[in-house]
Design a protein around this motif. Sequence first.
Motif, short mmCIF file in Angstrom:
data_model
loop_
_atom_site.label_atom_id
_atom_site.label_comp_id
_atom_site.label_asym_id
_atom_site.label_seq_id
_atom_site.Cartn_x
_atom_site.Cartn_y
_atom_site.Cartn_z
N SER A 37 51.67 53.82 46.84
CA SER A 37 51.07 52.57 47.30
C SER A 37 49.80 52.19 46.55
CB SER A 37 50.74 52.67 48.80
OG SER A 37 49.80 53.70 49.02
N THR A 38 49.20 53.10 45.80
CA THR A 38 47.98 52.80 45.06
C THR A 38 48.31 52.02 43.81
OG1 THR A 38 46.96 54.82 45.86
CG2 THR A 38 45.97 53.79 43.92
N PRO A 39 47.73 50.83 43.61
CA PRO A 39 48.02 50.05 42.41
C PRO A 39 47.49 50.74 41.17
CG PRO A 39 46.19 49.08 43.63
CD PRO A 39 46.74 50.19 44.48
N ALA A 40 48.03 50.33 40.04
CA ALA A 40 47.58 50.90 38.77
C ALA A 40 46.09 50.67 38.60
CB ALA A 40 48.34 50.26 37.62
N LYS A 41 45.40 51.67 38.13
CA LYS A 41 43.95 51.58 37.98
C LYS A 41 43.61 50.59 36.89
CE LYS A 41 39.83 54.44 37.49
NZ LYS A 41 39.32 55.81 37.23
N ARG A 42 42.70 49.65 37.23
CA ARG A 42 42.30 48.65 36.25
C ARG A 42 41.22 49.19 35.35
NH1 ARG A 42 42.38 44.40 40.84
NH2 ARG A 42 44.47 43.51 40.68
N SER A 43 40.97 48.43 34.28
CA SER A 43 40.02 48.89 33.27
C SER A 43 38.60 48.87 33.79
CB SER A 43 40.13 48.01 32.03
OG SER A 43 39.81 46.67 32.37
N THR A 44 37.76 49.66 33.19
CA THR A 44 36.32 49.68 33.45
C THR A 44 35.61 49.46 32.12
OG1 THR A 44 36.64 51.25 35.24
CG2 THR A 44 34.41 51.01 34.40
N PRO A 45 34.76 48.43 31.97
CA PRO A 45 34.41 47.44 33.00
C PRO A 45 35.59 46.54 33.34
CG PRO A 45 33.56 46.76 30.87
CD PRO A 45 34.09 48.14 30.68
N PRO A 46 35.52 45.83 34.49
CA PRO A 46 36.64 45.01 34.91
C PRO A 46 36.92 43.87 33.94
CG PRO A 46 34.70 44.55 36.25
CD PRO A 46 34.38 45.76 35.43
N THR A 47 38.18 43.48 33.86
CA THR A 47 38.61 42.41 32.96
C THR A 47 38.65 41.08 33.68
OG1 THR A 47 39.94 43.99 31.68
CG2 THR A 47 40.49 41.66 31.45
N ILE A 48 38.22 40.03 32.98
CA ILE A 48 38.29 38.66 33.48
C ILE A 48 39.56 38.02 32.92
CG2 ILE A 48 37.17 36.40 33.50
CD1 ILE A 48 34.50 37.90 32.95
N GLY A 49 40.33 37.38 33.79
CA GLY A 49 41.56 36.74 33.34
C GLY A 49 41.48 35.23 33.38
N THR A 50 42.09 34.58 32.38
CA THR A 50 42.26 33.13 32.39
C THR A 50 43.49 32.82 31.54
OG1 THR A 50 41.14 31.00 32.13
CG2 THR A 50 40.79 32.63 30.38
N HIS A 51 43.86 31.54 31.44
CA HIS A 51 45.08 31.20 30.71
C HIS A 51 44.85 31.18 29.21
CE1 HIS A 51 43.78 27.08 29.73
NE2 HIS A 51 43.26 27.02 30.96
N ASN A 52 45.94 31.34 28.47
CA ASN A 52 45.87 31.24 27.02
C ASN A 52 46.23 29.81 26.61
OD1 ASN A 52 48.57 31.25 27.57
ND2 ASN A 52 49.11 32.95 26.22
N GLY A 53 46.43 29.58 25.31
CA GLY A 53 46.71 28.23 24.83
C GLY A 53 45.45 27.39 24.77
N THR A 54 45.61 26.09 24.81
CA THR A 54 44.46 25.17 24.73
C THR A 54 43.48 25.47 25.85
OG1 THR A 54 45.83 23.43 23.76
CG2 THR A 54 43.75 22.75 24.77
N PHE A 55 42.20 25.63 25.49
CA PHE A 55 41.18 25.91 26.50
C PHE A 55 40.42 24.63 26.84
CE2 PHE A 55 39.62 27.41 22.32
CZ PHE A 55 38.57 26.55 22.12
N HIS A 56 39.81 24.66 28.01
CA HIS A 56 39.05 23.51 28.51
C HIS A 56 37.67 23.97 28.94
CE1 HIS A 56 43.40 22.92 29.38
NE2 HIS A 56 43.17 21.82 28.71
N CYS A 57 36.79 23.01 29.15
CA CYS A 57 35.40 23.34 29.42
C CYS A 57 35.24 24.10 30.73
CB CYS A 57 34.56 22.07 29.44
SG CYS A 57 32.78 22.37 29.29
N ASP A 58 36.09 23.81 31.73
CA ASP A 58 35.87 24.42 33.04
C ASP A 58 36.06 25.93 33.02
OD1 ASP A 58 38.73 23.96 32.89
OD2 ASP A 58 38.84 24.32 35.05
N GLU A 59 37.18 26.43 32.43
CA GLU A 59 37.35 27.89 32.42
C GLU A 59 36.43 28.57 31.41
OE1 GLU A 59 40.65 26.88 29.36
OE2 GLU A 59 39.74 25.96 31.15
N VAL A 60 36.05 27.85 30.35
CA VAL A 60 35.08 28.39 29.39
C VAL A 60 33.75 28.66 30.10
CG1 VAL A 60 33.67 27.81 27.37
CG2 VAL A 60 36.14 27.41 27.32
#
Length: 379
Positions: A37-60
């Motif tokens: 039941s324990t999820p896979a251990k995430r990286s340290t430091p934690p990773t920030i996720g966002t979409h790939n492709g064309t980027f926009h000012c808001d997620e930047v």
Amino acid sequence: MVTRFLPRFLPKLHKEFLRVNQLRKYRSNMSEVSEESTPAKRSTPPTIGTHNGTFHCDEVVACFMLKQLPEYENSEIFRSRDDKALQEKCEIIVDVGSEFDHGKKWYDHHQLTFKDTFSTLRPEFEEKFDIRLSSAGLVYCYYGERVIQSILQRERNLQLSPQNLKLAFLQIYRNFISELDAIDNGVPMFEGGEPRYKISTHLSARVGKLNPSWQDSNRSADQDQRFHQAMAVAGKELVENVLEVACSWIAARDHVRAALEQAKTVHPSGEILLLDKFCPWKSHLVDLEKEYQVEGVPKLVVFNDGSSWRVAGVPLTPSSFIGRKFLPTPWRGLRDDELSELAGIKDLVFVHHTGFIGGAKTQEAALAMATKSIEFVEN
């Protein structure tokens, strides 16, 4: 002797053996369940996720803000539209995933069910905003105060008081983040028609131009590098805005507050404000009049612009050229000795032909000009 007593102890020993064996099996089973039941251990430091492709000012800007916080300052940014990969790799996800859930740290705003604004998430602020949030606005609503304090601590070794932090937080949303929310969500600046001209040099436009050209045959190769370049551009502007608000805008507000509190020592009516140092005062005065319940009372402001003293009429709105009280009509357009003689005040310099502002060589002359203007009755 031992042989004689052994039979009576055998049942007890057998019972204890069974109990211990069952306990071992239980612990073993629980260990297996826990591992499954324990999820896979995430990286340290934690990773920030966002979409790939064309980027926009808001997620930047959202990613830049997160990286100002101690827990994310060394984080990598993983860009993908694979929801499963994002969930496995990232502790926090912005502008992708089709879900907004602060508990999970998922901050997307593209789903049809999303309706939140600054006012719905931060209802303690009286000013109402009806602009739908982008990922920048979402991250700002939840982490903005900490981002501001972190930037100020690093850049100026400055810590704002709770009251001033609240003021800065609202002002930075008002004059920086809300624009990003509006542009990303396609909110028109004018109701009922297109503007007469368009501004193509705003931050969102400049960030957008950092994307690879549609003619670039290798668009995806340097997309991440360009994303980080965009973060540097947008981040620099955000930091400058935070510093301007915290180190200049709030200080100006304090100057105007002091002038308003002391207004009746300048003139019994409270209609003349004396600023001991010039600062941008118009927008602050509007807010502070409401706070002190003296809306419409101040009529003239006296200040030193660095070269001489000025008497300025308080405008009906911060951007208006129409004032609550202008300098007397007979004085308008006159200068120096002619003006001083007519007004009966030494050391006057000029009165603008519209009467919205006048000048004097000394503070005493400026205060006398303001006093006579307040008491002057136009025909």
